[in-house]
Design an enzyme around this catalytic site. Structure first.
Site, PDB file in Angstrom:
ATOM      1  N   PHE A  68       0.850  -1.444   0.173  1.00 39.76           N
ATOM      2  CA  PHE A  68       0.409  -0.323   0.328  1.00 39.76           C
ATOM      3  C   PHE A  68       1.115   1.432   0.135  1.00 39.76           C
ATOM      4  O   PHE A  68       1.447   0.979   1.361  1.00 39.76           O
ATOM      5  CB  PHE A  68      -1.295  -0.009   1.272  1.00 39.76           C
ATOM      6  CG  PHE A  68      -1.924   1.696   0.843  1.00 39.76           C
ATOM      7  CD1 PHE A  68      -2.726   1.208   0.501  1.00 39.76           C
ATOM      8  CD2 PHE A  68      -2.024   2.405   1.721  1.00 39.76           C
ATOM      9  CE1 PHE A  68      -4.055   2.236   0.171  1.00 39.76           C
ATOM     10  CE2 PHE A  68      -2.701   3.018   1.871  1.00 39.76           C
ATOM     11  CZ  PHE A  68      -3.350   3.375   0.997  1.00 39.76           C
ATOM     12  N   ASP A  99       8.886   3.035   2.075  1.00 43.85           N
ATOM     13  CA  ASP A  99       8.012   3.488   2.421  1.00 43.85           C
ATOM     14  C   ASP A  99       7.642   3.079   3.736  1.00 43.85           C
ATOM     15  O   ASP A  99       7.052   2.280   4.492  1.00 43.85           O
ATOM     16  CB  ASP A  99       7.115   2.976   1.333  1.00 43.85           C
ATOM     17  CG  ASP A  99       5.440   3.807   1.760  1.00 43.85           C
ATOM     18  OD1 ASP A  99       5.394   4.265   2.620  1.00 43.85           O
ATOM     19  OD2 ASP A  99       4.317   3.375   0.802  1.00 43.85           O
ATOM     20  N   LYS A 126       2.223  11.613   6.992  1.00 38.86           N
ATOM     21  CA  LYS A 126       1.262  10.663   8.858  1.00 38.86           C
ATOM     22  C   LYS A 126       1.432  11.267   9.733  1.00 38.86           C
ATOM     23  O   LYS A 126       1.141  12.030   9.825  1.00 38.86           O
ATOM     24  CB  LYS A 126       0.732   8.616   8.643  1.00 38.86           C
ATOM     25  CG  LYS A 126       0.547   8.226   7.733  1.00 38.86           C
ATOM     26  CD  LYS A 126       0.020   7.312   7.426  1.00 38.86           C
ATOM     27  CE  LYS A 126      -1.292   6.938   6.974  1.00 38.86           C
ATOM     28  NZ  LYS A 126      -0.782   5.966   5.756  1.00 38.86           N
TER      29      LYS A 126
HETATM   30  C1  LIG Z   1      -1.482   6.108   4.738  1.00 42.73           C
HETATM   31  C2  LIG Z   1      -0.211   5.034   3.437  1.00 42.73           C
HETATM   32  C3  LIG Z   1       0.284   6.229   2.530  1.00 42.73           C
HETATM   33  C4  LIG Z   1      -0.007   7.111   1.768  1.00 42.73           C
HETATM   34  O1  LIG Z   1      -0.739   8.179   2.824  1.00 42.73           O
HETATM   35  P1  LIG Z   1      -1.159   9.595   1.865  1.00 42.73           P
HETATM   36  O2  LIG Z   1      -1.458  10.479   3.560  1.00 42.73           O
HETATM   37  O3  LIG Z   1      -2.713   8.434   2.817  1.00 42.73           O
HETATM   38  O4  LIG Z   1      -1.513   9.596   0.450  1.00 42.73           O
HETATM   39  C5  LIG Z   1       1.925   6.035   1.752  1.00 42.73           C
HETATM   40  N1  LIG Z   1       2.129   4.374   2.015  1.00 42.73           N
HETATM   41  C6  LIG Z   1       2.240   3.511   3.155  1.00 42.73           C
HETATM   42  C7  LIG Z   1       2.544   2.954   3.285  1.00 42.73           C
HETATM   43  C8  LIG Z   1       0.983   4.338   3.998  1.00 42.73           C
HETATM   44  O5  LIG Z   1       0.635   3.935   5.090  1.00 42.73           O
END
Ligand SMILES: *Cc1c(COP(=O)(O)O)cnc(C)c1O
Length: 400
Positions: free
Chosen positions: A140, A225, A254
């Site tokens: 994700f 990520d 985040k």
């Molecule tokens: C939440 C998330 C994203 C995307 O972040 P947004 O601020 O919602 O665009 C990307 N990678 C990971 C691992 C995430 O948990």
């Protein structure tokens, strides 16, 4: 207005792209949130780990007020006095050489993809438009068309094509398969060290190290990520620190703002972020003085309140407690720090009804995929509050 009335309005006027629990929150402080009926809940999701510092952290509220009275947005057409300090402080904290700030996590992922491709063409010497990036099953990385194009989740893709080429999928956690995915056009791999949305999936020990070695061998960038797993959530500042690796690129978001506004960033060395020349890439709000001032304070809170250390210790404490739960419906409990997934057996009939039962007990959490309950409370939580939560969780597992 009542809960039912708010829900009816949202259903009537909002797009139906989420399936939230039926709780309408209008206030929060620390680990607690309150609904419009005055009910109190312990937040066990932390806005997908964006509020690791707890809701409305007083230092962030103060910083927000102060900075709003100074200057909020300059655009990058001009310089501001917060951006240089955020970049310096982030580099000093993380050991990277450069920072590129953006807003949402998905934008930072897109930024990392652009950086890796341009690095591939200008540094590695990959032929025009041939760059490949290896990604992993159950990933994700956000919701843009490029990013959902390399998702393995059919629902994230269905109806949104055509998609961006240049991404190769390998099974998560399988080093032999990853080995086969490399070729001369591979510019990077991009991976979550722990897959949050995938169901708190943790790869085998040593996996990241082996991936890093493969990247080195093939002259490809090792990109992580850490938007959800990073900034303390997994019990270290970054989840990759459980292994002896140094990624080339780390993507954060985040909790970088403690939940106040979208702030994300790409951290990397000179060779990677150095590929961007003036005009190559940008964002109107990215690196705004407001975002940078908040991010600086959010990072100071993570360090000064020892949130990674708290997550590490309380994670062990809480997972030990969870392991005493009746196993009738539990297949496995996974986690690092306070980043925990309870995977249920098929006979549990889905995680959703457990989350709804927990809501009635005053605990807010959310299923991820069909069968995983994710526990990710704000990292400012105390042992007593975790005990409070455990009593409710045990009751639900004993009676459902
Ligand atoms: C939440 C998330 C994203 C995307 O972040 P947004 O601020 O919602 O665009 C990307 N990678 C990971 C691992 C995430 O948990």
């Amino acid at each position: 207005m009542t809960t039912r009335e708010y829900i009816a309005l949202e259903e009537k006027y909002g797009a139906h792209n989420y399936h939230p629990l039926d709780v309408v929150i209008n206030r929060g402080q620390g680990v607690w949130v309150y609904d419009v009926e005055g009910n109190k809940y312990l937040d066990f999701l932390s806005a997908y780990s964006a509020v690791n510092q707890g809701h409305c952290h007083p230092r962030l509220v103060k910083k927000m007020q102060e900075q709003c009275q100074q200057i909020t947005l300059t655009s990058r057409a001009f310089r501001n006095d917060q951006l240089p300090l955020l970049c310096k402080e982030l580099c000093e904290l993380t050991g990277f050489a450069r920072v590129l700030p953006m807003n949402s996590g998905a934008e930072a992922v897109e930024t990392a993809i652009k950086a890796a491709r341009k690095w591939g063409y200008t540094v590695k010497g990959v032929a025009k438009d041939q760059a490949e990036i290896i990604v992993f099953s159950n990933n994700f990385h956000g919701r843009t068309t490029t990013i959902v194009g390399f998702s393995s989740e059919p629902q994230y893709r269905e109806g949104f094509g055509p998609f961006t080429p240049g991404f190769i999928m390998a099974p998560y956690g399988d080093i032999a398969a990853a080995k086969k995915a490399f070729n001369k056009n591979t510019v990077a791999i991009m991976i979550e060290p722990i897959q949050g949305e995938g169901g708190i999936l943790i790869p085998p020990d040593g996996y990241l190290q082996e991936l890093a070695a493969l990247c080195k061998q093939h002259n490809a960038l090792f990109m992580l990520d850490e938007i959800q797993s990073g900034l303390g959530r997994s019990g270290k500042l970054f989840a990759y620190q459980y292994e002896d690796v140094k990624p080339d690129v780390v993507i954060i978001g985040k909790a970088l703002s403690g939940g106040f506004l979208p702030v994300s960033a790409v951290l990397a060395g000179d060779a990677v972020l150095g590929v961007f020349k003036p005009g190559d890439h940008g964002s109107t709000f990215g690196g705004s003085p407001l975002a940078c001032a908040i991010a600086r304070e959010a990072l100071r809170i993570i360090v000064e309140e020892k949130l990674p250390e708290r997550s590490f210790e309380l994670g062990i404490y809480f997972r030990d407690k969870l392991n005493t739960l009746d196993k009738k419906y539990i297949r496995v409990i996974r986690g690092k720090g306070l980043f925990i997934g309870i995977e249920l057996k098929p006979e549990a009939r889905g995680a959703r009804r457990f989350c709804e039962a927990l809501q009635k007990e005053g605990l807010l959490c959310k299923e991820t995929h069909e069968n995983v309950i994710r526990f990710a409370p704000p990292l400012v939580i105390t042992k007593e509050e975790l005990d409070w939560a455990f009593v409710r969780i045990k009751k639900v597992f004993d009676t459902i």
